[in-house]
Design a protein around this motif. Structure first.
Motif, PDB file in Angstrom:
ATOM      1  N   CYS A 160       4.021  -2.360  -9.915  1.00 20.76           N
ATOM      2  CA  CYS A 160       4.080  -1.180 -10.784  1.00 20.76           C
ATOM      3  C   CYS A 160       3.141  -0.066 -10.322  1.00 20.76           C
ATOM      4  CB  CYS A 160       3.736  -1.575 -12.223  1.00 20.76           C
ATOM      5  SG  CYS A 160       5.010  -2.579 -13.027  1.00 20.76           S
ATOM      6  N   SER A 161       2.218  -0.389  -9.397  1.00 17.29           N
ATOM      7  CA  SER A 161       1.329   0.655  -8.874  1.00 17.29           C
ATOM      8  C   SER A 161       2.134   1.729  -8.139  1.00 17.29           C
ATOM      9  CB  SER A 161       0.291   0.044  -7.931  1.00 17.29           C
ATOM     10  OG  SER A 161       0.909  -0.483  -6.759  1.00 17.29           O
ATOM     11  N   ALA A 162       3.351   1.371  -7.705  1.00 15.88           N
ATOM     12  CA  ALA A 162       4.209   2.352  -7.034  1.00 15.88           C
ATOM     13  C   ALA A 162       4.603   3.489  -7.972  1.00 15.88           C
ATOM     14  CB  ALA A 162       5.468   1.668  -6.494  1.00 15.88           C
ATOM     15  N   LEU A 163       4.474   3.253  -9.269  1.00 14.65           N
ATOM     16  CA  LEU A 163       4.826   4.297 -10.243  1.00 14.65           C
ATOM     17  C   LEU A 163       3.929   5.523 -10.129  1.00 14.65           C
ATOM     18  CD1 LEU A 163       5.478   2.017 -13.353  1.00 14.65           C
ATOM     19  CD2 LEU A 163       7.191   3.150 -11.920  1.00 14.65           C
ATOM     20  N   TRP A 189       3.702   7.380  -7.724  1.00 14.75           N
ATOM     21  CA  TRP A 189       4.446   8.438  -7.050  1.00 14.75           C
ATOM     22  C   TRP A 189       5.193   9.333  -8.033  1.00 14.75           C
ATOM     23  CZ3 TRP A 189       1.878   8.492  -3.063  1.00 14.75           C
ATOM     24  CH2 TRP A 189       1.714   7.418  -2.201  1.00 14.75           C
ATOM     25  N   LEU A 190       5.383   8.857  -9.249  1.00 12.55           N
ATOM     26  CA  LEU A 190       6.093   9.661 -10.247  1.00 12.55           C
ATOM     27  C   LEU A 190       5.340  10.937 -10.611  1.00 12.55           C
ATOM     28  CD1 LEU A 190       7.472   6.889 -12.654  1.00 12.55           C
ATOM     29  CD2 LEU A 190       8.658   8.066 -10.794  1.00 12.55           C
ATOM     30  N   ASP A 209       8.845   2.247  -1.924  1.00 10.31           N
ATOM     31  CA  ASP A 209       7.951   1.674  -2.935  1.00 10.31           C
ATOM     32  C   ASP A 209       8.633   1.516  -4.292  1.00 10.31           C
ATOM     33  OD1 ASP A 209       6.131   1.720  -0.935  1.00 10.31           O
ATOM     34  OD2 ASP A 209       4.777   3.171  -1.842  1.00 10.31           O
ATOM     35  N   LEU A 210       9.373   2.552  -4.708  1.00  8.70           N
ATOM     36  CA  LEU A 210       9.971   2.533  -6.045  1.00  8.70           C
ATOM     37  C   LEU A 210      11.286   1.760  -6.102  1.00  8.70           C
ATOM     38  CD1 LEU A 210       9.258   6.219  -7.095  1.00  8.70           C
ATOM     39  CD2 LEU A 210       8.243   4.176  -8.118  1.00  8.70           C
ATOM     40  N   LEU A 223       8.784  -2.267  -5.748  1.00  9.64           N
ATOM     41  CA  LEU A 223       8.594  -2.435  -7.197  1.00  9.64           C
ATOM     42  C   LEU A 223       9.495  -3.516  -7.783  1.00  9.64           C
ATOM     43  CD1 LEU A 223       7.580  -1.741 -10.007  1.00  9.64           C
ATOM     44  CD2 LEU A 223       9.049   0.281  -9.997  1.00  9.64           C
TER      45      LEU A 223
END
Length: 284
Positions: free
Chosen positions: A165-168, A170-171, A199-200, A204
């Motif tokens: 969830c650390s990829a979030l 990028w949001l 990543d997303l 993820l």
């Protein structure tokens, strides 16, 4: 380990080493130059070597990745040539391939076209199919002692879900741009950022799937967890060297950027390494 995946792994390793060496050492004495991108913004290009037509930010990140890919590729070569009969060889092969595949995807989609493009295609294609074959082989076998499959491994599961969830993060770049229509500052001369996609859309869901699978004691999750942990370790190492190379080229990150996009990934990579070692010790 199947012969086909071993051969493809060797091809991807050799091509990755060659392309990384060109990225690091090839130079024609060029200098930085300023261009205007399609959004009317001025961008400073690196101006030298194989990444001459890439921005300084992207060139620094890619050169940092090149530094990491060389030892990763050498380790993959050692694994498939000399250690292929070891109990940990298959998950290690898959994990190392995932790192090379990640870097290769960024090369073929994320940097400006250059004379190594055909080599990038070989590197990406061989890594992709070697990864698919090794993962299918890994999913069919039973790598750990039976008592492990009865354990929920809650800590590892929570870590996988959290790190995925650390990829979030990028949001924070994607959503404002999608709403306002104003191009993001880091887009430079490119149309998108491949790390956002990988990543997303891949890491993820893969990490969350493994984490939930461990909580449900699903055998497939135990098999795939070392691959995910190896990749996260690789990402942590990549971030370190990317940041070092970018700093060497004069890129200065704000404190919030340094923590959110660098330090946090280094911490996650370190934890992933510890958990992976503990897990691989249980292989039979």
């Amino acid at each position: 380990m199947k012969k086909s995946s071993a051969v493809l792994s060797v091809i991807s390793s050799v091509s990755a080493i060659v392309s990384a060496c060109f990225g690091l050492f090839y130079s024609f004495g060029g200098t930085q130059r300023i261009v205007e991108n399609i959004y009317g913004h001025q961008v400073t290009l690196f101006g030298d070597g194989i990444y001459a037509n890439d921005s300084i930010f992207k060139a620094g990140a890619t050169k940092g990745a090149d530094i990491v890919i060389i030892p990763i590729s050498l380790l993959l070569l050692i694994t498939v040539v000399f250690l292929r009969r070891k109990k940990y060889a298959l998950p290690l092969q898959s994990g190392l391939l995932s790192i090379i595949l990640y870097a290769s995807a960024c090369l073929v989609t994320g940097i400006s076209f250059n004379r190594l493009f055909m080599l990038y295609l070989v590197q990406f294609g061989s890594a992709l199919f070697a990864f698919i074959i090794s993962m299918s082989e890994l999913a069919k076998c039973k790598s750990f002692d039976n008592p492990l499959y009865d354990k929920r491994l809650t800590g590892t599961a929570v870590f996988l879900i959290t790190s995925g969830c650390s990829a979030l993060i990028w949001l924070i770049f994607i959503i404002p741009t999608a709403i306002s229509g104003i191009p993001m500052e880091i887009i430079d001369v490119y149309t998108t950022e491949p790390a956002f996609v990988i990543d997303l859309a891949v890491i993820l869901p893969f990490a969350v799937f493994c984490g939930i699978g461990l909580l449900r004691k699903q055998a497939i999750a135990y098999q795939l967890a070392p691959v995910m942990l190896t990749m996260m370790t690789g990402v942590g190492i990549l971030v370190i060297f990317q940041t070092v190379m970018q700093s060497a080229l004069g890129i200065v990150l704000e404190p919030e950027q340094l923590f959110g996009m660098v330090i946090s990934f280094i911490i996650l990579g370190t934890i992933a390494l510890v958990l992976n070692i503990r897990l691989l010790k249980r292989m039979v």
